[in-house]
Design an enzyme around this catalytic site. Structure first.
Site, mmCIF file in Angstrom:
data_model
loop_
_atom_site.group_PDB
_atom_site.id
_atom_site.type_symbol
_atom_site.label_atom_id
_atom_site.label_comp_id
_atom_site.label_asym_id
_atom_site.label_seq_id
_atom_site.Cartn_x
_atom_site.Cartn_y
_atom_site.Cartn_z
ATOM 1 N N TRP A 103 0.815 -1.224 0.000
ATOM 2 C CA TRP A 103 0.000 0.000 0.000
ATOM 3 C C TRP A 103 0.838 1.258 0.000
ATOM 4 C CZ3 TRP A 103 -4.409 -0.449 -2.083
ATOM 5 C CH2 TRP A 103 -5.181 -1.597 -1.897
ATOM 6 N N ASP A 173 -1.560 6.728 6.387
ATOM 7 C CA ASP A 173 -2.653 5.865 5.934
ATOM 8 C C ASP A 173 -2.928 4.861 7.046
ATOM 9 O OD1 ASP A 173 -4.257 3.892 4.859
ATOM 10 O OD2 ASP A 173 -2.955 3.436 3.154
ATOM 11 N N LYS A 197 -12.018 -1.589 6.167
ATOM 12 C CA LYS A 197 -11.170 -2.579 6.806
ATOM 13 C C LYS A 197 -11.606 -2.784 8.253
ATOM 14 C CE LYS A 197 -9.009 -2.757 3.006
ATOM 15 N NZ LYS A 197 -7.858 -2.018 2.553
HETATM 16 C C1 LIG Z 1 -7.425 -1.332 1.406
HETATM 17 C C2 LIG Z 1 -6.395 -0.324 1.603
HETATM 18 C C3 LIG Z 1 -6.298 0.801 0.761
HETATM 19 C C4 LIG Z 1 -7.194 1.019 -0.444
HETATM 20 O O1 LIG Z 1 -8.517 1.157 -0.128
HETATM 21 P P1 LIG Z 1 -9.668 1.222 -1.260
HETATM 22 O O2 LIG Z 1 -10.822 1.764 -0.496
HETATM 23 O O3 LIG Z 1 -9.879 -0.157 -1.777
HETATM 24 O O4 LIG Z 1 -9.206 2.155 -2.320
HETATM 25 C C5 LIG Z 1 -5.317 1.720 1.037
HETATM 26 N N1 LIG Z 1 -4.466 1.553 2.065
HETATM 27 C C6 LIG Z 1 -4.526 0.492 2.890
HETATM 28 C C7 LIG Z 1 -3.556 0.369 4.008
HETATM 29 C C8 LIG Z 1 -5.479 -0.478 2.686
HETATM 30 O O5 LIG Z 1 -5.539 -1.551 3.502
#
Ligand SMILES: *Cc1c(COP(=O)(O)O)cnc(C)c1O
Length: 362
Positions: A103, A173, A197
């Site tokens: 990511w 993030d 998540k």
């Molecule tokens: C799933 C995830 C993303 C991307 O998320 P989307 O909503 O599918 O675009 C970005 N960063 C992390 C750490 C993730 O687990």
């Protein structure tokens, strides 16, 4: 009540707390006397205004968010933030990124479209199985920010110590660890998280941004929707937001508050993850992929002695009623995502299954 639900180890969208799903079910046809479902409701209505305001208030309480930070509810999930962050925060056209896995690599690739990206630390040399030392990074004077992926969902690493950014803004993030443990918001310039998540349904990102980072001098070609100011000025109601996801997230915030907040949640998560890691460390068949000091409490990648056996374990786990244990295609092996809503019994049942598998096949 037994709904016949499975222990779902998916990395996302992932499990939600059962009491929250029950509440949502009970309010499905008539939310709080409004005569309609939240899905049918105008985002300009008084009822919905209360929903979004209360969600923000509860989140502020949970995370103890200082008053000089805005909370924004933005559509487009996590991926849109990979672009919004550099578009909005690259003033000098230069940013530092720490490369710790899938990511952060995506974030780096996107940021390169908007300016110069310097990778100031990386764990690529060991296949992203650890968090690099970030205590003395070489950060240029004119860097706009330092970016981390605080929990690498695919690789299973997490930061237990934030980088020393040498005074630069820290951007994080937190998608796969959001609300899993206490967080000192004041140490960040911007935190963002895709909610599917660890919180609610897909299609929503929550952004927590320090007010002074919201700019009114962005180039005109920056799409209106992708300007943080648009959302800050309109209290996340510039256009129709993801009302449903905001409502569900609000329920989860209340659930977490009732549980005792993020410290309580963290204790539960530590306790729960220990069940799996202790087993993996004692096993002669299975092995955790990440070094001990940097292990995520949310995503636990592990391997058996061979790729063939990995596939066999996944198939057997599925037959035994566990879902989504296959590792991401980029790293292989297995991965158990054990977010806030995964009950400890789910992890215990998984460990019992793996133990039994080991006895029969080792
Ligand atoms: C799933 C995830 C993303 C991307 O998320 P989307 O909503 O599918 O675009 C970005 N960063 C992390 C750490 C993730 O687990």
């Amino acid at each position: 009540m037994n709904y016949g639900r499975t222990y779902n180890f998916s990395a996302g969208p992932a499990m939600m707390p059962e009491p929250v799903l029950e509440e949502i079910r009970d309010e499905m046809l008539n939310y709080n006397g409004s005569g309609m479902c939240v899905m049918e409701m105008s985002h300009r209505s008084k009822v919905f205004e209360e929903i979004i305001q209360e969600a923000e208030k509860d989140l502020r309480e949970l995370m103890n968010i200082p008053d000089n930070y805005k909370v924004l509810f933005i559509q487009g999930g996590g991926t849109v933030q990979f672009a919004m962050v550099p578009m909005n925060l690259m003033k000098n056209g230069k940013a530092c990124y720490i490369e710790t896995g899938a990511w952060s690599k995506k974030a780096i690739a996107e940021a390169k479209k908007y300016g110069e990206v310097q990778i100031v630390a990386s764990s690529k040399d060991k296949n992203f199985t650890y968090i690099p030392d970030c205590s003395d990074l070489d950060i240029p004077e004119d860097a706009d920010y330092v970016y981390i992926c605080e929990n690498e969902t695919i690789n299973g690493t997490t930061y237990y110590q934030l980088p020393d950014t040498k005074g630069k803004i820290l951007v994080s993030d937190q998608s796969s660890m959001f609300l899993s443990r206490p967080c000192d918001v004041s140490r960040y310039g911007l935190i963002w998280a895709g909610v599917q998540k660890n919180v609610g349904p897909a299609g929503l990102a929550i952004v927590i941004i320090r007010e002074d980072l919201i700019r009114d001098d962005l180039p005109v070609f920056v799409p209106t929707y992708l300007n943080y100011k648009t959302h800050a000025d309109s209290a996340s109601l510039y256009n129709t937001p993801n009302c449903w996801a905001i409502y569900c997230c609000g329920k989860v915030f209340k659930y977490l508050k009732k549980l005792g907040g993020l410290e309580a949640m963290n204790r539960i998560n530590e306790d729960k993850a220990a069940v799996l890691y202790d087993f993996l460390d004692s096993s002669r068949f299975f092995k955790a992929a990440v070094v001990k000091k940097d292990r995520s409490l949310m995503n636990v990648p592990f391997v058996s002695p061979s790729k063939e056996q990995d596939a066999e374990v996944v198939a057997a786990s599925k037959a035994a009623g566990f879902d989504n244990l296959k590792g991401h295609k980029s790293v292989g092996g297995l991965r158990a995502s054990i977010y806030n809503a995964m009950p400890k019994e789910g992890v215990e049942a998984l460990v019992a299954f793996l133990k039994d598998y080991e006895e029969k096949h080792a």
